[in-house]
Design an enzyme around this catalytic site. Sequence first.
Site, PDB file in Angstrom:
ATOM      1  N   ASP A  83       0.670  -1.380   0.042  1.00  0.00           N
ATOM      2  CA  ASP A  83       0.052  -0.006  -0.152  1.00  0.00           C
ATOM      3  C   ASP A  83       0.883   1.278   0.081  1.00  0.00           C
ATOM      4  OD1 ASP A  83      -2.584   1.249   1.041  1.00  0.00           O
ATOM      5  OD2 ASP A  83      -1.282   2.260   2.194  1.00  0.00           O
ATOM      6  N   ASN A  91      -2.312  12.662  -3.787  1.00  0.00           N
ATOM      7  CA  ASN A  91      -3.167  12.838  -4.774  1.00  0.00           C
ATOM      8  C   ASN A  91      -3.880  14.401  -4.752  1.00  0.00           C
ATOM      9  OD1 ASN A  91      -3.450  11.051  -6.901  1.00  0.00           O
ATOM     10  ND2 ASN A  91      -5.053   9.976  -6.352  1.00  0.00           N
ATOM     11  N   ASP A 100      -1.287   8.895 -10.826  1.00  0.00           N
ATOM     12  CA  ASP A 100      -1.138   7.788 -11.730  1.00  0.00           C
ATOM     13  C   ASP A 100       0.520   7.295 -11.962  1.00  0.00           C
ATOM     14  OD1 ASP A 100      -3.840   7.743 -11.767  1.00  0.00           O
ATOM     15  OD2 ASP A 100      -3.967   8.669 -13.500  1.00  0.00           O
ATOM     16  N   ASP A 126      -4.428   2.237  -4.471  1.00  0.00           N
ATOM     17  CA  ASP A 126      -3.311   2.302  -4.229  1.00  0.00           C
ATOM     18  C   ASP A 126      -2.297   0.896  -3.813  1.00  0.00           C
ATOM     19  OD1 ASP A 126      -4.598   3.203  -2.033  1.00  0.00           O
ATOM     20  OD2 ASP A 126      -2.697   3.714  -1.177  1.00  0.00           O
TER      21      ASP A 126
END
Length: 230
Positions: A83, A91, A100, A126
Amino acid sequence: MSRWYLILIRSLVSEIENAKDKAEKYAQSMESKVKERTQQLEELSQTDPLTGLLNVRHLQETATRILRAAQRRAEPVSVIYLDVDDFKSFNDTQGHRSGDEVLRAVAKAIKEITRAEDHCFRYGGDEFCIIMPNCREEQARDNFITRFNQKIKLSLNNISLSFGIIDTGPYEYEEANSLIHKADQRMYSYKRASKQQQQTMAAANDLVPENSTADVHSISQSQSVNKAVE
């Protein structure tokens, strides 16, 4: 009259045979294209479009198949759950395009480090999951995690990840769903221990005189967190 009739018949038979041959070749060509397209669509259905890893829809089925094969050969199986730490915050501040790029970089490192027989999935968001046949937990940690950390820091030196590793076999085997869930739980335990350690270090640094420095190395931190989780 009969001679020309025979020539005509032979000509018609030849044309029919040529037409039949062309039709068979066309059918074979179409069949080959259909098979190729079907295979492409099947691969697309199994692949995450952003990262190129396998998608989660086939995780349960793949894990079950690997575990059954391992039972027949009396081999261990390890599962690694990964993770990206604080990905939502990243983000929100850096933008989804940068997010991304992080996910693609993580997937690239996973593909470069894992073996041909390993199965690598983007679990969602993620989170990533790796199933490693014929591999003990210690081997997964020593051979994958160490090399992965080294690889990822070359491209994402401001990003950290949390890991959860568990194995099963060769004498008793967990079910696929249970094994993945336990790897996930270990990852969250690692994440909590890591954050607690960071808070402790931050509090300790506040007590250090200004003329002193505190050098914290990520590798030693990871080892300490592993001990805390275990």
